[in-house]
Design a protein around this motif. Structure first.
Motif, PDB file in Angstrom:
ATOM      1  N   ASN A  69     129.145  42.408  54.092  1.00  0.00           N
ATOM      2  CA  ASN A  69     129.645  41.035  54.255  1.00  0.00           C
ATOM      3  C   ASN A  69     129.792  40.308  52.920  1.00  0.00           C
ATOM      4  O   ASN A  69     130.605  39.388  52.796  1.00  0.00           O
ATOM      5  N   ASP A  70     128.981  40.728  51.910  1.00  0.00           N
ATOM      6  CA  ASP A  70     129.015  40.083  50.591  1.00  0.00           C
ATOM      7  C   ASP A  70     130.168  40.583  49.722  1.00  0.00           C
ATOM      8  O   ASP A  70     130.499  39.968  48.708  1.00  0.00           O
ATOM      9  N   LYS A  71     130.754  41.730  50.099  1.00  0.00           N
ATOM     10  CA  LYS A  71     131.811  42.294  49.252  1.00  0.00           C
ATOM     11  C   LYS A  71     133.032  41.368  49.219  1.00  0.00           C
ATOM     12  O   LYS A  71     133.525  40.958  50.284  1.00  0.00           O
ATOM     13  N   PRO A  72     133.516  41.059  48.013  1.00  0.00           N
ATOM     14  CA  PRO A  72     134.672  40.149  47.920  1.00  0.00           C
ATOM     15  C   PRO A  72     135.976  40.780  48.419  1.00  0.00           C
ATOM     16  O   PRO A  72     136.867  40.086  48.893  1.00  0.00           O
ATOM     17  N   ASN A 118     127.297  38.903  40.883  1.00  0.00           N
ATOM     18  CA  ASN A 118     127.150  39.179  42.305  1.00  0.00           C
ATOM     19  C   ASN A 118     128.465  39.374  43.059  1.00  0.00           C
ATOM     20  O   ASN A 118     128.474  39.598  44.261  1.00  0.00           O
ATOM     21  N   ASP A 119     129.595  39.278  42.369  1.00  0.00           N
ATOM     22  CA  ASP A 119     130.859  39.509  43.066  1.00  0.00           C
ATOM     23  C   ASP A 119     131.564  40.780  42.581  1.00  0.00           C
ATOM     24  O   ASP A 119     132.760  40.962  42.811  1.00  0.00           O
ATOM     25  N   ASP A 120     130.816  41.644  41.899  1.00  0.00           N
ATOM     26  CA  ASP A 120     131.390  42.889  41.394  1.00  0.00           C
ATOM     27  C   ASP A 120     131.521  43.882  42.548  1.00  0.00           C
ATOM     28  O   ASP A 120     130.518  44.384  43.062  1.00  0.00           O
ATOM     29  N   LEU A 165     129.827  47.409  42.051  1.00  0.00           N
ATOM     30  CA  LEU A 165     128.365  47.419  42.162  1.00  0.00           C
ATOM     31  C   LEU A 165     127.944  47.328  43.626  1.00  0.00           C
ATOM     32  O   LEU A 165     127.017  48.026  44.063  1.00  0.00           O
ATOM     33  N   LEU A 166     128.606  46.481  44.388  1.00  0.00           N
ATOM     34  CA  LEU A 166     128.273  46.341  45.808  1.00  0.00           C
ATOM     35  C   LEU A 166     128.572  47.631  46.576  1.00  0.00           C
ATOM     36  O   LEU A 166     127.823  48.028  47.474  1.00  0.00           O
ATOM     37  N   GLU A 167     129.666  48.297  46.180  1.00  0.00           N
ATOM     38  CA  GLU A 167     130.016  49.577  46.807  1.00  0.00           C
ATOM     39  C   GLU A 167     128.925  50.620  46.557  1.00  0.00           C
ATOM     40  O   GLU A 167     128.504  51.342  47.468  1.00  0.00           O
ATOM     41  N   ASN A 168     128.444  50.696  45.309  1.00  0.00           N
ATOM     42  CA  ASN A 168     127.376  51.652  44.983  1.00  0.00           C
ATOM     43  C   ASN A 168     126.070  51.285  45.682  1.00  0.00           C
ATOM     44  O   ASN A 168     125.312  52.170  46.086  1.00  0.00           O
ATOM     45  N   ARG A 169     125.821  50.000  45.834  1.00  0.00           N
ATOM     46  CA  ARG A 169     124.607  49.578  46.552  1.00  0.00           C
ATOM     47  C   ARG A 169     124.636  50.101  47.988  1.00  0.00           C
ATOM     48  O   ARG A 169     123.620  50.600  48.510  1.00  0.00           O
ATOM     49  N   ILE A 225     122.525  47.067  54.466  1.00  0.00           N
ATOM     50  CA  ILE A 225     123.910  47.528  54.287  1.00  0.00           C
ATOM     51  C   ILE A 225     124.877  46.522  54.900  1.00  0.00           C
ATOM     52  O   ILE A 225     125.906  46.170  54.300  1.00  0.00           O
ATOM     53  N   GLU A 226     124.547  46.058  56.113  1.00  0.00           N
ATOM     54  CA  GLU A 226     125.408  45.099  56.801  1.00  0.00           C
ATOM     55  C   GLU A 226     125.581  43.832  55.964  1.00  0.00           C
ATOM     56  O   GLU A 226     126.703  43.309  55.829  1.00  0.00           O
TER      57      GLU A 226
END
Length: 528
Positions: free
Chosen positions: A105-108, A64-66, A69-73, A100-101
């Motif tokens: 916020n989850d992106k490291p 969950n900290d990749d 992956l978060l960018e592609n999401r 998206i918001e």
């Protein structure tokens, strides 16, 4: 290649999906979804975005900290938000913005890209507020987004990212001021819209990614300002310039929509109805429901003013049905979007029904008057029966025969081919369904006379121009009745107008001659 060449994009897409790096694969499918979206293949774009969002989410669960992956999401959610927004599903679009918001916020890694996502997400909220007819709120969000952008450590007034965001923010502000100007009937807000549209254009035309479309979009924006100012003649001139600024973009949808509105406001019924129908019947480029409602409203009002009540009722009913679908699909947002217009539509529909009842009474009086006239005529004819019979007998005895000579014309083969090409083209384009379609229309186009057209047509079709296209008209409406149950609900007058007949009686005669049954009887047979 996403911005340069579609074939090359597809080639590298197929290559990139074979690599082992999951982030490369996800980015490739994100580009593929974007390509389909730009090509108006929304269903396929949505299928890809949903499928690979689901895959991305399953991978994020494990790691969950990749950041990749978060960018592609975020990119897949952005695509889904755009798709729902384009189809006026604003509740769903706003739901994706909330997701998206949370992902931002989850992106490291809190970097420049992350900050740009935050700004774009805020701006998208402002855009949706405008769609929900909340321009004041949209202005607040857009201005706050602008402040955050220029005060950030990442701001570079000459970068593509900053120019692109500035163009989007100022356009959103302009759209908001247009809505406020219309709502409050305040010219100063329209002046603000004019100012911000120019600011948006100045920013957009600098960076290459939108250079091809910047002038075209600005042209459309200027049309919106002129229409809001009720300068409809000026707006028509602006619309006529679309083809000069469109480059490779399809401008017809914007042209037909805006011309229908302008000509309706200018009380040019023929032109307003022409462009409204052109857009409604364009199967390749379907209208949004909000645009359809506007077009149905124009047509119902135009037909009502012309006292063609059957057609007015047809389009008024379509307008109300579209409102009901909007109410069902939009739920909470419906009230913000459509309540006032819906009340107006229902009021017009009631007027149409009332006028229809008045017309029915007038028809009864008319029919009664015709019966009396026919009765008096019959009595007169009876009194003259002997004299009339004698005249007929004399004509028979004298064996009067009127002969007509067939005239052969020596027409140049090239010109004959040109005539056939023009006839075939009009047939392929269904031009014979128009009320003003005639042999004279083709003659005028080719700058010749109708006698030559008739001679060539008879020579190649073995029947007259009128006989041939009458059969085509009836075959067209029979096909519609057989394949589309909606047509079975139309009045005979509405069916007649659909294929270019001015009266239901002329249509009924032609239909019965070809099918040996009246339209009403034929429709009843289909309902069994």
């Amino acid at each position: 290649m996403n911005k340069l060449n579609i074939d090359s994009l597809n080639f590298y897409f197929s290559k990139s999906t074979d690599v082992n790096d999951i982030c490369v694969k996800l980015k490739s499918f994100q580009k593929k979804s974007h390509q389909l979206y730009k090509a108006h293949k929304h269903r396929e774009a949505k299928q890809i975005a949903l499928a690979y969002l689901e895959l991305t989410d399953s991978l994020i669960t494990k790691n969950n900290d990749d950041n990749c992956l978060l960018e592609n999401r975020i990119l897949f959610l952005n695509r889904l938000c755009e798709l729902e927004k384009n189809h006026e599903n604003y509740d769903k679009a706003y739901h994706y913005l909330i997701q998206i918001e949370k992902t931002i916020n989850d992106k490291p890694v809190k970097d420049k890209i992350n900050f740009q996502h935050q700004l774009q997400n805020s701006l998208n909220k402002a855009v949706i507020k405008n769609h929900l007819n909340m321009p004041q709120k949209a202005i607040e969000i857009a201005k706050e987004t602008f402040k955050e952008n220029i005060s950030s450590i990442y701001y570079d007034k000459n970068s593509i990212e900053s120019l692109s965001l500035e163009a989007d923010i100022t356009k959103t502000l302009a759209d908001s001021y247009i809505l406020l100007g219309k709502e409050l009937n305040n010219a100063s807000y329209l002046d603000s819209a004019f100012y911000f549209y120019h600011k948006s254009y100045d920013a957009a035309k600098i960076y290459d990614s939108s250079a091809k479309s910047a002038a075209f979009k600005h042209n459309i924006a200027m049309t919106d300002v002129l229409m809001a100012r009720k300068d409809y003649k000026g707006a028509i001139n602006s619309i006529n310039n679309y083809k000069n600024t469109a480059n490779s973009f399809d401008y017809k949808h914007h042209e037909y929509m805006n011309k229908a509105i302008c000509y309706h406001a200018l009380k040019n019924s023929d032109s307003a109805m022409y462009f409204a129908k052109k857009l409604i019947h364009n199967k390749k480029d379907k209208c949004r429901r909000s645009n359809l409602i506007t077009l149905y409203n124009i047509l119902s009002k135009e037909y009502f003013n012309l006292n063609e009540i059957d057609s007015a009722y047809k389009y008024s009913k379509l307008e109300i049905t579209s409102f009901e679908k909007a109410r069902k699909n939009k739920e909470k947002t419906f009230q913000l979007l459509y309540n006032n217009d819906f009340a107006e539509a229902k009021k017009l529909n009631s007027q149409i029904i009332k006028q229809e009842n008045v017309n029915d009474k007038n028809k009864l009086i008319y029919i009664f008057s015709i019966i009396i006239i026919l009765l008096l005529t019959y009595l007169y004819l009876v009194s003259k029966k002997k004299e009339t019979n004698q005249i007929i007998l004399d004509l028979k005895n004298n064996n009067v025969v009127e002969k007509t000579e067939k005239v052969a014309y020596n027409i140049n083969e090239d010109f004959e081919a040109e005539i056939l090409t023009a006839i075939n083209l009009m047939e392929q384009q269904d031009a014979y369904l128009q009320a003003d379609f005639s042999i004279n229309k083709i003659a005028e186009k080719l700058e010749t006379n109708s006698t030559y057209i008739s001679f060539v047509f008879n020579k190649h079709k073995q029947e007259t121009f009128k006989q041939y296209f009458t059969k085509k008209k009836i075959s067209y409406i029979i096909d519609k009745l057989n394949t589309d149950t909606t047509y079975r609900k139309y009045s005979i007058q509405a069916l007649a107008e659909e294929i270019g007949y001015g009266s239901s009686s002329a249509f009924t005669r032609a239909f019965k001659k070809q099918m040996n049954v009246t339209p009403s009887a034929y429709i009843k047979s289909l309902s069994k």
